[in-house]
Write a protein that holds these residues in place. Structure first.
Motif, mmCIF file in Angstrom:
data_model
loop_
_atom_site.group_PDB
_atom_site.id
_atom_site.type_symbol
_atom_site.label_atom_id
_atom_site.label_comp_id
_atom_site.label_asym_id
_atom_site.label_seq_id
_atom_site.Cartn_x
_atom_site.Cartn_y
_atom_site.Cartn_z
ATOM 1 N N ARG A 111 0.812 -1.226 0.000
ATOM 2 C CA ARG A 111 0.000 0.000 0.000
ATOM 3 C C ARG A 111 0.843 1.272 0.000
ATOM 4 O O ARG A 111 0.333 2.332 -0.356
ATOM 5 N N LYS A 115 -1.268 3.550 -5.427
ATOM 6 C CA LYS A 115 -2.319 4.511 -5.098
ATOM 7 C C LYS A 115 -3.645 3.775 -4.900
ATOM 8 O O LYS A 115 -3.979 2.874 -5.671
ATOM 9 N N PRO A 116 -4.415 4.185 -3.898
ATOM 10 C CA PRO A 116 -5.728 3.554 -3.722
ATOM 11 C C PRO A 116 -6.739 4.117 -4.719
ATOM 12 O O PRO A 116 -6.539 5.178 -5.296
ATOM 13 N N THR A 117 -7.809 3.385 -4.900
ATOM 14 C CA THR A 117 -8.951 3.845 -5.677
ATOM 15 C C THR A 117 -9.996 4.322 -4.675
ATOM 16 O O THR A 117 -10.232 3.662 -3.665
ATOM 17 N N MET A 118 -10.599 5.440 -4.934
ATOM 18 C CA MET A 118 -11.651 5.932 -4.047
ATOM 19 C C MET A 118 -12.955 5.222 -4.411
ATOM 20 O O MET A 118 -13.423 5.303 -5.549
ATOM 21 N N GLN A 122 -14.113 6.063 0.183
ATOM 22 C CA GLN A 122 -13.116 5.327 0.962
ATOM 23 C C GLN A 122 -11.918 4.985 0.090
ATOM 24 O O GLN A 122 -12.085 4.504 -1.041
ATOM 25 N N ALA A 123 -10.717 5.193 0.635
ATOM 26 C CA ALA A 123 -9.504 4.757 -0.066
ATOM 27 C C ALA A 123 -9.477 3.231 -0.041
ATOM 28 O O ALA A 123 -9.531 2.625 1.030
ATOM 29 N N TRP A 125 -7.503 -0.195 -1.584
ATOM 30 C CA TRP A 125 -6.400 -0.812 -2.309
ATOM 31 C C TRP A 125 -6.882 -2.151 -2.856
ATOM 32 O O TRP A 125 -7.611 -2.882 -2.200
#
Length: 168
Positions: A111, A115-118, A122-123, A125
């Motif tokens: 992580r 980058k996380p996806t919204m 919410q973030a 992963w």
């Protein structure tokens, strides 16, 4: 099928592997962990991608998913929709190895490097992996996110392009 059969020293795939965050020795001829592996490569008008399924012998694995197929690397540089590419790569893995192991397939996500996806504010992963049927399976001792695709959720086997050529 977007994927074609490749190998652990394929120059085209290696160049993409060199840009993957888990690459240990950039520029070295081979980019796959030791042992059994399936390397896939895709090239479209819009981009390129590579995928590695590793199948280490359980006795050499230190995490709790010993015996599972491992997606040890996947990088998509615009070759297509990532979730569809993951599904096809799993299908190609089934065609290559046959029946999946009891633990199915696992992938790990760092992580701090991805980058996380919204998702609904919410973030998240591994969202692309979740769209492909992978589920949260825990974390490694080192803190990597573990996602698992169990055999009953896997797509049917479908061979990668040029698989027949590998027999010669």
């Amino acid at each position: 099928m977007i994927w074609e059969l490749s190998n652990r020293a394929d120059m085209k795939a290696r160049l993409i592997a060199d840009r993957h965050y888990n690459r240990q020795k950039i520029g070295s001829a081979q980019f796959v962990p030791p042992g059994r592996c399936l390397v896939l490569y895709a090239e479209t008008r819009s981009g390129r991608a590579f995928w590695v399924t590793s199948w280490p012998f359980a006795e050499y694995v230190m995490h709790e998913w010993a015996g599972a197929w491992m997606c040890s690397a996947f990088r998509n540089e615009g070759a297509g929709v990532a979730s569809e590419m993951i599904t096809q790569a799993v299908a190609a893995t089934r065609a290559y190895y046959g029946d999946p192991p009891e633990l199915g397939m696992v992938t790990f996500i760092d992580r701090s490097k991805v980058k996380p996806t919204m998702v609904r504010g919410q973030a998240t992963w591994g969202y692309t992996w979740q769209k492909s049927g992978f589920e949260y399976a825990g974390e490694t001792k080192g803190g990597l996110l573990a996602l698992q695709l169990k055999p009953d959720r896997m797509p049917e086997a479908l061979a990668a392009a040029h698989t027949q050529l590998a027999m010669f």
